[in-house]
Design a protein around this motif. Structure first.
Motif, PDB file in Angstrom:
ATOM      1  N   HIS A 175       0.649   9.309  -8.805  1.00 41.86           N
ATOM      2  CA  HIS A 175       1.934   8.634  -9.012  1.00 41.86           C
ATOM      3  C   HIS A 175       2.019   8.065 -10.420  1.00 41.86           C
ATOM      4  O   HIS A 175       0.997   7.742 -11.046  1.00 41.86           O
ATOM      5  CB  HIS A 175       2.074   7.509  -7.979  1.00 41.86           C
ATOM      6  CG  HIS A 175       3.469   7.006  -7.810  1.00 41.86           C
ATOM      7  ND1 HIS A 175       4.015   6.059  -8.633  1.00 41.86           N
ATOM      8  CD2 HIS A 175       4.434   7.327  -6.898  1.00 41.86           C
ATOM      9  CE1 HIS A 175       5.258   5.794  -8.234  1.00 41.86           C
ATOM     10  NE2 HIS A 175       5.531   6.551  -7.181  1.00 41.86           N
ATOM     11  N   PRO A 192       9.334   4.594  -2.031  1.00 46.81           N
ATOM     12  CA  PRO A 192       9.205   4.307  -0.595  1.00 46.81           C
ATOM     13  C   PRO A 192       7.956   3.477  -0.288  1.00 46.81           C
ATOM     14  O   PRO A 192       6.916   3.643  -0.937  1.00 46.81           O
ATOM     15  CB  PRO A 192       9.110   5.692   0.046  1.00 46.81           C
ATOM     16  CG  PRO A 192       8.577   6.568  -1.033  1.00 46.81           C
ATOM     17  CD  PRO A 192       9.113   6.027  -2.336  1.00 46.81           C
ATOM     18  N   VAL A 194       5.232   2.571   2.734  1.00 46.46           N
ATOM     19  CA  VAL A 194       4.728   2.898   4.062  1.00 46.46           C
ATOM     20  C   VAL A 194       4.962   1.684   4.950  1.00 46.46           C
ATOM     21  O   VAL A 194       4.726   0.538   4.549  1.00 46.46           O
ATOM     22  CB  VAL A 194       3.227   3.269   4.013  1.00 46.46           C
ATOM     23  CG1 VAL A 194       2.693   3.505   5.420  1.00 46.46           C
ATOM     24  CG2 VAL A 194       3.010   4.503   3.150  1.00 46.46           C
ATOM     25  N   GLY A 260       9.642   4.541   4.129  1.00 41.90           N
ATOM     26  CA  GLY A 260       8.563   5.510   4.197  1.00 41.90           C
ATOM     27  C   GLY A 260       8.100   5.709   5.626  1.00 41.90           C
ATOM     28  O   GLY A 260       8.648   5.118   6.566  1.00 41.90           O
ATOM     29  N   PRO A 261       7.074   6.519   5.849  1.00 45.35           N
ATOM     30  CA  PRO A 261       6.554   6.759   7.195  1.00 45.35           C
ATOM     31  C   PRO A 261       5.801   5.543   7.730  1.00 45.35           C
ATOM     32  O   PRO A 261       5.507   4.605   6.999  1.00 45.35           O
ATOM     33  CB  PRO A 261       5.613   7.949   6.989  1.00 45.35           C
ATOM     34  CG  PRO A 261       5.173   7.831   5.571  1.00 45.35           C
ATOM     35  CD  PRO A 261       6.354   7.288   4.820  1.00 45.35           C
ATOM     36  N   LEU A 272      -1.453   8.039   4.372  1.00 46.68           N
ATOM     37  CA  LEU A 272      -0.077   8.345   4.008  1.00 46.68           C
ATOM     38  C   LEU A 272       0.179   8.074   2.529  1.00 46.68           C
ATOM     39  O   LEU A 272       0.893   8.827   1.857  1.00 46.68           O
ATOM     40  CB  LEU A 272       0.885   7.532   4.876  1.00 46.68           C
ATOM     41  CG  LEU A 272       0.871   7.871   6.372  1.00 46.68           C
ATOM     42  CD1 LEU A 272       1.657   6.834   7.167  1.00 46.68           C
ATOM     43  CD2 LEU A 272       1.436   9.265   6.604  1.00 46.68           C
ATOM     44  N   ALA A 275      -1.314  10.818   0.526  1.00 46.72           N
ATOM     45  CA  ALA A 275      -0.524  12.049   0.626  1.00 46.72           C
ATOM     46  C   ALA A 275       0.753  11.982  -0.208  1.00 46.72           C
ATOM     47  O   ALA A 275       1.532  12.947  -0.212  1.00 46.72           O
ATOM     48  CB  ALA A 275      -0.180  12.321   2.087  1.00 46.72           C
ATOM     49  N   GLY A 276       0.975  10.855  -0.889  1.00 45.88           N
ATOM     50  CA  GLY A 276       2.142  10.732  -1.750  1.00 45.88           C
ATOM     51  C   GLY A 276       3.409  10.341  -1.034  1.00 45.88           C
ATOM     52  O   GLY A 276       4.506  10.519  -1.572  1.00 45.88           O
ATOM     53  N   LEU A 277       3.294   9.773   0.187  1.00 50.31           N
ATOM     54  CA  LEU A 277       4.475   9.477   0.999  1.00 50.31           C
ATOM     55  C   LEU A 277       4.963   8.042   0.856  1.00 50.31           C
ATOM     56  O   LEU A 277       5.949   7.665   1.485  1.00 50.31           O
ATOM     57  CB  LEU A 277       4.175   9.774   2.468  1.00 50.31           C
ATOM     58  CG  LEU A 277       3.794  11.231   2.765  1.00 50.31           C
ATOM     59  CD1 LEU A 277       3.473  11.404   4.246  1.00 50.31           C
ATOM     60  CD2 LEU A 277       4.907  12.172   2.350  1.00 50.31           C
ATOM     61  N   GLY A 278       4.281   7.228   0.051  1.00 52.21           N
ATOM     62  CA  GLY A 278       4.736   5.865  -0.144  1.00 52.21           C
ATOM     63  C   GLY A 278       3.657   5.004  -0.766  1.00 52.21           C
ATOM     64  O   GLY A 278       2.549   5.475  -1.077  1.00 52.21           O
TER      65      GLY A 278
END
Length: 340
Positions: A175, A192, A194, A260-261, A272, A275-278
């Motif tokens: 990031h 985002p 998580v 985010g998730p 998470l 994995a770049g999701l937040g």
């Protein structure tokens, strides 16, 4: 509801499968055992035992009742015994739940100090995720929980703050924020976060969301839980942000991040993030105990610290629990001992 002697007679007969031996264990007559069992069967509305001249066997309903009732009855007896022991200062067992490795090391030290003062008492440490720890506390299966604050709930009491550590941001290794010396609110526009499960207290979920980065504070957060009241890390007013060139307007919570998730445990959250999701706010000790090649931890400019302490159930405060809290305060130098 069945009376105590009915439950006890039924469970002993389920073990012995013999009216005479059951009567001996309970110090009553065989006729009294038969009368009690018949009374319970009338309450249930079905036979609980099949009786012949040679043997006694539980019926299907009796077997089911014994399997479900036995553990609950033993738990009631154990709880009463623990309360009696605590009330009379006798030997007992104090159960404390925690999760993080740093917390485990700290609690081992507290337990040693506690045992040195309450002869005969043992401390059982149990590792569990936060949601499970709270469930165990509500169910009476542990006496204390060591966790991050704030955890506001009507039936739970937050003790004094025992540990305070800088708040950092876990970001994906690739990031743009991974190279930043520190992260300010304006850096998080559109990023985002998580999220945590909805069945955790709202105060805790907010404190691990955008609000904690923006310095707005969650209900019952550090400003009301014993943390610094007028200053934040860095020396400015609480919630202030070190300037970066020309002053920038503070973004609102809604502008600061996208949804985010959801991660149910810290390991899931970091997976998470990796994995770049937040991104996700954490305490500084996370860097040491959760080092990952796909996650980078960066300081959060002006953010309030992450605070830790012990919780207990409002209706189950005990002398042993209070002694453990005092030992923790003294060991950690966390101010004058409080009375939970």
């Amino acid at each position: 509801m069945p009376e105590r002697h009915e439950i006890e007679t039924f469970l002993v007969l389920s073990e012995e499968l013999h009216f005479g031996r059951t009567a001996e264990r309970l110090h009553v007559s065989t006729a009294r055992v038969s009368q009690t069992v018949r009374k319970l069967e009338r309450r249930v509305g079905a036979p609980l035992f099949a009786r012949t001249s040679r043997r006694v066997e539980p019926t299907a309903i009796g077997r089911q009742l014994a399997e479900e009732l036995g553990p609950a009855w033993r738990a009631v007896g154990a709880a009463v015994q623990r309360a009696t022991d605590a009330a009379h200062g006798q030997a007992g067992e104090l159960r404390v739940a925690y999760a993080e490795p740093a917390a485990g090391q700290l609690l081992f030290g507290v337990a040693e100090l506690f045992r040195g003062r309450l002869a005969g008492w043992e401390v059982v440490l149990r590792e569990a995720p936060l949601l499970q720890r709270l469930d165990l506390l509500r169910a009476g299966e542990v006496d204390l929980v060591f966790a991050e604050f704030p955890l506001l709930s009507p039936e739970l009491v937050m003790g004094p703050v025992l540990v305070s550590e800088p708040r950092m941001l876990a970001v994906p290794a690739g990031h743009r924020l991974a190279e930043a010396a520190s992260v300010a609110p304006e850096d998080l526009l559109g990023v985002p976060f998580v999220r945590l499960p909805a069945d955790l207290p709202e105060s805790f979920r907010e404190d691990r969301g955008p609000r904690s980065v923006l310095g707005g504070g969650a209900p019952g957060g550090p400003s009301s839980g014993g943390g610094p009241s007028g200053a934040a890390p860095g020396g400015g007013p609480s919630g202030s942000v070190a300037p970066r060139g020309a002053p920038a307007p503070r973004p609102s919570v809604g502008e600061a991040s996208a949804l985010g998730p959801v991660g149910g445990t810290l390991n899931e959250v970091l997976m998470l993030v990796g994995a770049g999701l937040g991104v996700f706010p954490v305490g500084a000790q996370t860097r040491r105990y959760h080092a990952r090649p796909d996650v980078v931890y960066r300081p959060l400019a002006g953010a309030a610290p992450v605070e830790w302490g012990l919780l207990w159930h409002r209706d189950r405060s005990t002398a042993a629990g209070r002694a453990f809290v005092r030992a923790a305060q003294e060991l950690l130098g966390a101010g004058e001992p409080d009375q939970p």
